[in-house]
Write an enzyme that holds these catalytic residues in place. Sequence first.
Site, PDB file in Angstrom:
ATOM      1  N   HIS A 356       0.863  -1.181   0.000  1.00 46.16           N
ATOM      2  CA  HIS A 356       0.000   0.000   0.000  1.00 46.16           C
ATOM      3  C   HIS A 356       0.900   1.231   0.000  1.00 46.16           C
ATOM      4  O   HIS A 356       1.633   1.479   0.972  1.00 46.16           O
ATOM      5  CB  HIS A 356      -0.919   0.008   1.217  1.00 46.16           C
ATOM      6  CG  HIS A 356      -1.923  -1.115   1.204  1.00 46.16           C
ATOM      7  ND1 HIS A 356      -2.443  -1.666   2.356  1.00 46.16           N
ATOM      8  CD2 HIS A 356      -2.493  -1.781   0.173  1.00 46.16           C
ATOM      9  CE1 HIS A 356      -3.291  -2.630   2.041  1.00 46.16           C
ATOM     10  NE2 HIS A 356      -3.337  -2.708   0.718  1.00 46.16           N
ATOM     11  N   GLU A 359       1.312   3.849   3.025  1.00 44.48           N
ATOM     12  CA  GLU A 359       1.729   3.378   4.354  1.00 44.48           C
ATOM     13  C   GLU A 359       3.247   3.440   4.437  1.00 44.48           C
ATOM     14  O   GLU A 359       3.951   2.430   4.414  1.00 44.48           O
ATOM     15  CB  GLU A 359       1.189   1.974   4.601  1.00 44.48           C
ATOM     16  CG  GLU A 359      -0.334   1.933   4.603  1.00 44.48           C
ATOM     17  CD  GLU A 359      -0.896   0.525   4.652  1.00 44.48           C
ATOM     18  OE1 GLU A 359      -0.090  -0.432   4.667  1.00 44.48           O
ATOM     19  OE2 GLU A 359      -2.130   0.375   4.685  1.00 44.48           O
ATOM     20  N   HIS A 452       2.883  -3.250   7.164  1.00 47.80           N
ATOM     21  CA  HIS A 452       1.807  -2.328   6.799  1.00 47.80           C
ATOM     22  C   HIS A 452       1.749  -1.174   7.781  1.00 47.80           C
ATOM     23  O   HIS A 452       2.470  -1.141   8.791  1.00 47.80           O
ATOM     24  CB  HIS A 452       0.454  -3.053   6.801  1.00 47.80           C
ATOM     25  CG  HIS A 452       0.224  -3.923   5.605  1.00 47.80           C
ATOM     26  ND1 HIS A 452      -0.574  -3.540   4.552  1.00 47.80           N
ATOM     27  CD2 HIS A 452       0.702  -5.142   5.295  1.00 47.80           C
ATOM     28  CE1 HIS A 452      -0.592  -4.502   3.639  1.00 47.80           C
ATOM     29  NE2 HIS A 452       0.178  -5.488   4.063  1.00 47.80           N
ATOM     30  N   GLU A 526       1.368  -4.477  11.535  1.00 41.56           N
ATOM     31  CA  GLU A 526       0.798  -3.146  11.328  1.00 41.56           C
ATOM     32  C   GLU A 526       1.403  -2.164  12.316  1.00 41.56           C
ATOM     33  O   GLU A 526       1.477  -2.441  13.522  1.00 41.56           O
ATOM     34  CB  GLU A 526      -0.721  -3.183  11.510  1.00 41.56           C
ATOM     35  CG  GLU A 526      -1.445  -4.179  10.626  1.00 41.56           C
ATOM     36  CD  GLU A 526      -2.003  -3.534   9.376  1.00 41.56           C
ATOM     37  OE1 GLU A 526      -1.824  -2.305   9.223  1.00 41.56           O
ATOM     38  OE2 GLU A 526      -2.622  -4.251   8.571  1.00 41.56           O
TER      39      GLU A 526
END
Length: 886
Positions: A356, A359, A452, A526
């Site tokens: 992504h 990010e 992420h 994350e």
Amino acid sequence: MNMSRKLSCEEELYEGFEDVKGKFKRGTIREEDLKRTTQLIYHFDEGEEFHTLCEPRNLFQQVNWHTRDNSTLPLWPTEVLCLPSHHRFISVPPTQQEPFYHSDEHVVVPKIQSPNGRGNVVYSNMPGPQAYFTEARSGASRGLKPQPPRDPDDFTLLFESRFESGNLAKAIQVGKWDYELLLRADLYTCKHTQWYFFSLSNMMAGQVYRFTIINFYKSNSLYGQTLQPLCYSVRDAEENKKGWRRHGHSIKYFKTNIKRKGTRDRYYYALTWSCVFPHSNDTCYFAHCYPFTYSDMLAHLRKISADPECSRYCKWRTLCHTIAGNPVPLLTITSSSLSLQESKLKRAVVVTARVHPGETNSSWMMKGLIDYLTNSSDDAKLLRDMFVFKIVPMLNPDGVVIGNYRCSLAGRDLNRNYKNTLKDAYPTVWHCKEMVNKLVAEREVVMFCDLHGHSRKLNVFIYGCENNNIPSLRLKQRIFPVMLSRNAPTKFCYKSSRFKVQKSKEGTSRVVMWNVMGIRNSYTMEATFCGSSLGILNGIHFTTVDLEAMGYHFCDTLLDYCDPDQTKVTTILQQLEDQRRELICTKMAALGREIPDGMDPLDITIDSELESDLESSDGGSDSSVSDGPPVHMVDNRMYKKKTKKKLCSRKEQGKERYQLHMTHKSTVTKPLAAITMATHDKESSNKPVAAAMEESATPSESTAHTVERSCSEVGITPVPSVTFRNRNGGIPIFTQERIEERQRKKSGSSTSIALESSLQQLVHLEAVTQDYITNGLPHASVHDLHKELHRIPNNHVGGEATTIHSDVMTVLPDGHVSRSHVLLEAEQQGRGSFTSQYVANHLQDLIASPSGIVPTTVSIAMHEMSDLKPGGPWKLNRNKKSKVIS
């Protein structure tokens, strides 16, 4: 003689490659093949020639990073503008900790004005009209120059985002110091507006400016609660060596009154903040998170390649090229092995990041991981000796270059397409799976981790995959996250980690690697965009140093997890099992259930009631669905997406039914309504049919009642299904009309002409049938009646020619034949069946007509005269006589 051309096939790198000397005679290799050869080195030993493979190229040899030519510049889609140069930021952490921003309830939400046409557009960088990617270029747009400076008396800000990873579509000045900003959605999509990165200049020191981004998609965010925007001052960086800092006050995240296009009740959200700039005529940058561009990643690799020691155990090759043509690097980090057999005994670890583009915190964690693995510490050397690290630092370079938040140039989320097999549309995903598949076939892959960022939660946490149905693997996927939480107690939160796999996440990398590739420890790590809520860092924003430290902690935890002494692993597994047993017993007692004697609570089948408390879900994952085929396939109509039927409220359903009823109410056959309303009415029966049709153009419920009353008076039992609203055996009117439309299209123009004439006959036959039911004789003129009577053969009426006396043929003014005289004469001469047979003949013609429509009155007559056959003997049916003739 050294021939240094590259082989066409890409060989898998394997560290510690030994020179395997294979002796071949020159006669076995053609001269033209020698000229094409790539990595063969020729030697001569005692007059005999042989060749060997040269060493794999290291990172420094792959690309000459010191030459800043177009070959090292990123490739851009032609419709996205780019300036020739971009500022390089210094990475200097703040000297003091940056606490969370505490929202002020007294902040006044600004009124959005630009959608109403107010304000002055001071910057616009909208992409081209292309619906999908077609062409790429290298470097900056030809002839594009920065905006010219303002006049000395003009303090309007100069905005700019036409640089790598920049994202700002438009800036509107709605006040002297007030600006509304619009972000560009991910290219070739209409959503995913979260990442912003732009610069501004021509500011006035000490003046309060307010900025409002008005087109966010997410309904909630850490902004306004704890998170502050990032700001970078070029003048502070040059004079005071200051890097990115948290900046801004009066921060508020709120729902706007701007409805999203194509939705019923969904609205955009806005972020507003105010700030004061310390310097006049400075250039400042605002960003959602610490930027890390594709060029920054290449610069980082160039720095590693400059160290001869690092380049010895860090090999690089191109995994693939993106849609735009940007190379995707694949790093292989491991120490040299003494033999090929020893190298195969090493286990592998696969780490990817930046699928992504918005990010950026994942790239900072990846940078810390690579720096840890390539340093000279004892732990790093031990990791290189134990494992083969396959690292993809940036899976979506195209999205990073153009400033997307989530998607690639295919217009889709790559992390939802790992089950997809479209190689050309998702090249990085396809080649990454192929690389892992080959790696799994060669050696054991102990772990896969995809890095992420998360915009709604604090701390760092993990999403994993767990299968409690296999007792031997139960809870083992949680061991590594527990260890990581103990090694990084102020950054990593185990309680925020989730391990249940939802169906919507079956296309993600961690689920595919776990479910398809068979990698037991498959994770998504994350990192928050904000900061920590743990320990001494509670209420403090993360910096780049904190994010890089998570890369160090990941490697340190990997050493603990794979330590030959498995005491830590066994202890943590026992603690997890005990905690789960206690939780199950507590929940079972609350539900009033008992655990069978001698049964381990861990073996209890988890139902829906227990699952809510026991099974953690990844439903809180920071994901918005953007899967599906590439946009170029949708635009070319190669794929038709199934749309859900929109649910309506009862009020809307009632409106639709009413409109449908009113539409079909006006399309009902008018002759039928006119005829049924005119039955047993002396005045209306003496009127022409056309007049009755005009008077009763709109049917009503009384029409069906009149039909039933007329049927009962003539002694015919009405068919129960024959009503005005429900005819033809219960088939609705609009259904019958659709059937007729399909038949009309199939039959073509010739059938349409026949159908038109048949409908004209239908009006006449309805009138004939209704007149027969009411008066006993067809609606016909004297001439037609004479013509029909003379058609009867002589042998059917006593062998004599049939004649009708003039006193019997009394014609009424409207053309009807008097019922009493003709019917009496017919009975006396045995010709009472003429009327029935006349109608039966016409009914047969009606059935054979292309229309296939049977009116109400005709169906009643058919029901009563089912035994009459057209063209048959004119014999009166005495059993039917009492029903037909009253």
